[in-house]
Design a protein around this motif. Structure first.
Motif, PDB file in Angstrom:
ATOM      1  N   ASP A  61      18.397  63.662  22.303  1.00  0.00           N
ATOM      2  CA  ASP A  61      17.469  64.628  22.901  1.00  0.00           C
ATOM      3  C   ASP A  61      16.832  64.035  24.157  1.00  0.00           C
ATOM      4  O   ASP A  61      15.995  63.139  24.078  1.00  0.00           O
ATOM      5  CB  ASP A  61      16.401  64.997  21.874  1.00  0.00           C
ATOM      6  N   GLN A  62      17.219  64.554  25.300  1.00  0.00           N
ATOM      7  CA  GLN A  62      16.739  64.049  26.585  1.00  0.00           C
ATOM      8  C   GLN A  62      15.214  64.143  26.707  1.00  0.00           C
ATOM      9  O   GLN A  62      14.570  63.243  27.247  1.00  0.00           O
ATOM     10  CB  GLN A  62      17.421  64.803  27.722  1.00  0.00           C
ATOM     11  N   ALA A  63      14.620  65.225  26.198  1.00  0.00           N
ATOM     12  CA  ALA A  63      13.157  65.388  26.262  1.00  0.00           C
ATOM     13  C   ALA A  63      12.465  64.321  25.408  1.00  0.00           C
ATOM     14  O   ALA A  63      11.422  63.783  25.799  1.00  0.00           O
ATOM     15  CB  ALA A  63      12.753  66.784  25.803  1.00  0.00           C
ATOM     16  N   ALA A  64      13.035  63.999  24.252  1.00  0.00           N
ATOM     17  CA  ALA A  64      12.455  62.954  23.391  1.00  0.00           C
ATOM     18  C   ALA A  64      12.528  61.596  24.083  1.00  0.00           C
ATOM     19  O   ALA A  64      11.580  60.808  24.015  1.00  0.00           O
ATOM     20  CB  ALA A  64      13.173  62.909  22.044  1.00  0.00           C
ATOM     21  N   VAL A  65      13.626  61.332  24.758  1.00  0.00           N
ATOM     22  CA  VAL A  65      13.766  60.065  25.483  1.00  0.00           C
ATOM     23  C   VAL A  65      12.724  59.986  26.599  1.00  0.00           C
ATOM     24  O   VAL A  65      12.120  58.927  26.819  1.00  0.00           O
ATOM     25  CB  VAL A  65      15.204  59.877  26.016  1.00  0.00           C
ATOM     26  N   ALA A  66      12.468  61.080  27.269  1.00  0.00           N
ATOM     27  CA  ALA A  66      11.418  61.096  28.292  1.00  0.00           C
ATOM     28  C   ALA A  66      10.059  60.774  27.669  1.00  0.00           C
ATOM     29  O   ALA A  66       9.259  60.037  28.258  1.00  0.00           O
ATOM     30  CB  ALA A  66      11.384  62.462  28.993  1.00  0.00           C
ATOM     31  N   GLN A  67       9.804  61.281  26.464  1.00  0.00           N
ATOM     32  CA  GLN A  67       8.537  60.998  25.784  1.00  0.00           C
ATOM     33  C   GLN A  67       8.424  59.528  25.391  1.00  0.00           C
ATOM     34  O   GLN A  67       7.364  58.927  25.549  1.00  0.00           O
ATOM     35  CB  GLN A  67       8.388  61.881  24.543  1.00  0.00           C
ATOM     36  N   VAL A  68       9.502  58.946  24.873  1.00  0.00           N
ATOM     37  CA  VAL A  68       9.428  57.539  24.464  1.00  0.00           C
ATOM     38  C   VAL A  68       9.303  56.645  25.694  1.00  0.00           C
ATOM     39  O   VAL A  68       8.626  55.618  25.654  1.00  0.00           O
ATOM     40  CB  VAL A  68      10.594  57.129  23.539  1.00  0.00           C
ATOM     41  N   ARG A  69       9.919  57.034  26.794  1.00  0.00           N
ATOM     42  CA  ARG A  69       9.745  56.273  28.039  1.00  0.00           C
ATOM     43  C   ARG A  69       8.287  56.297  28.495  1.00  0.00           C
ATOM     44  O   ARG A  69       7.735  55.274  28.906  1.00  0.00           O
ATOM     45  CB  ARG A  69      10.641  56.825  29.142  1.00  0.00           C
ATOM     46  N   ALA A  70       7.663  57.456  28.407  1.00  0.00           N
ATOM     47  CA  ALA A  70       6.242  57.576  28.789  1.00  0.00           C
ATOM     48  C   ALA A  70       5.367  56.743  27.849  1.00  0.00           C
ATOM     49  O   ALA A  70       4.433  56.066  28.296  1.00  0.00           O
ATOM     50  CB  ALA A  70       5.811  59.041  28.767  1.00  0.00           C
ATOM     51  N   LEU A  71       5.677  56.767  26.565  1.00  0.00           N
ATOM     52  CA  LEU A  71       4.944  55.960  25.590  1.00  0.00           C
ATOM     53  C   LEU A  71       5.073  54.475  25.919  1.00  0.00           C
ATOM     54  O   LEU A  71       4.085  53.736  25.946  1.00  0.00           O
ATOM     55  CB  LEU A  71       5.474  56.238  24.178  1.00  0.00           C
ATOM     56  N   ALA A  72       6.284  54.036  26.197  1.00  0.00           N
ATOM     57  CA  ALA A  72       6.520  52.622  26.529  1.00  0.00           C
ATOM     58  C   ALA A  72       5.805  52.242  27.830  1.00  0.00           C
ATOM     59  O   ALA A  72       5.220  51.155  27.920  1.00  0.00           O
ATOM     60  CB  ALA A  72       8.019  52.347  26.638  1.00  0.00           C
TER      61      ALA A  72
END
Length: 156
Positions: A61-72
């Motif tokens: 899920d590309q949107a989930a990856v964007a969220q984990v990148r923001a979290l990191a």
């Protein structure tokens, strides 16, 4: 004063209870390179990101990856966003032997069969291929968990 549940959530996020157990048992004390296979929005990475682990993640899920990148970026700005990628678990972009631990929380439903876990299939989890010799893989499936500790495996 905050409540204990707020403090725990702040420290660990919405971590999988089986993963929390493995942390408490010291199984990550010397395993600092962690891959979350099927990372979603990073709910299992909060503690690791806050505590100096080198984290990686993959999710379809590309949107989930964007969220984990923001979290990191917020919790561990030194970790490059490129450590978190969109992709499939059977095509990991990291070389063999590059991770100390792999988390696969509630993503491997194909390994279920009536009466339990299909261990023949589970033994072929591609995520295990990126582990170092003494690595750890933790797999959880709604209400069940198992792990492979390659320290013990290599002692046989």
């Amino acid at each position: 004063m905050t409540t204990p549940s707020v403090e725990l959530r702040s420290a660990f996020g919405d971590i999988d209870i089986y993963l929390f157990d493995q942390l408490a048992r010291g199984h990550f004390d010397r395993r600092r390179r962690v891959l979350d296979a099927g990372c979603g929005d990073g709910r299992n990475l909060v503690f690791f990101l806050k505590n100096g682990f080198t984290c990686f993640g993959i999710d379809r899920d590309q949107a989930a990856v964007a969220q984990v990148r923001a979290l990191a970026t917020r919790l561990a700005p030194a970790i490059p966003p490129a450590h978190f990628v969109t992709g499939e678990l059977d095509e990991l972009p990291w070389p063999g032997g590059s991770m100390d631990a792999v988390i696969a929380s509630a993503v491997l439903f194909g390994f279920l069969r009536s009466g339990g876990i299909n261990m023949e299939l589970a033994a072929k989890v591609p995520s295990a291929l990126v582990l170092v010799i003494q690595g750890l893989i933790i797999v959880t499936l709604a209400g069940a968990a198992f792990w492979i500790d390659r320290r013990k495996e290599s002692a046989r």
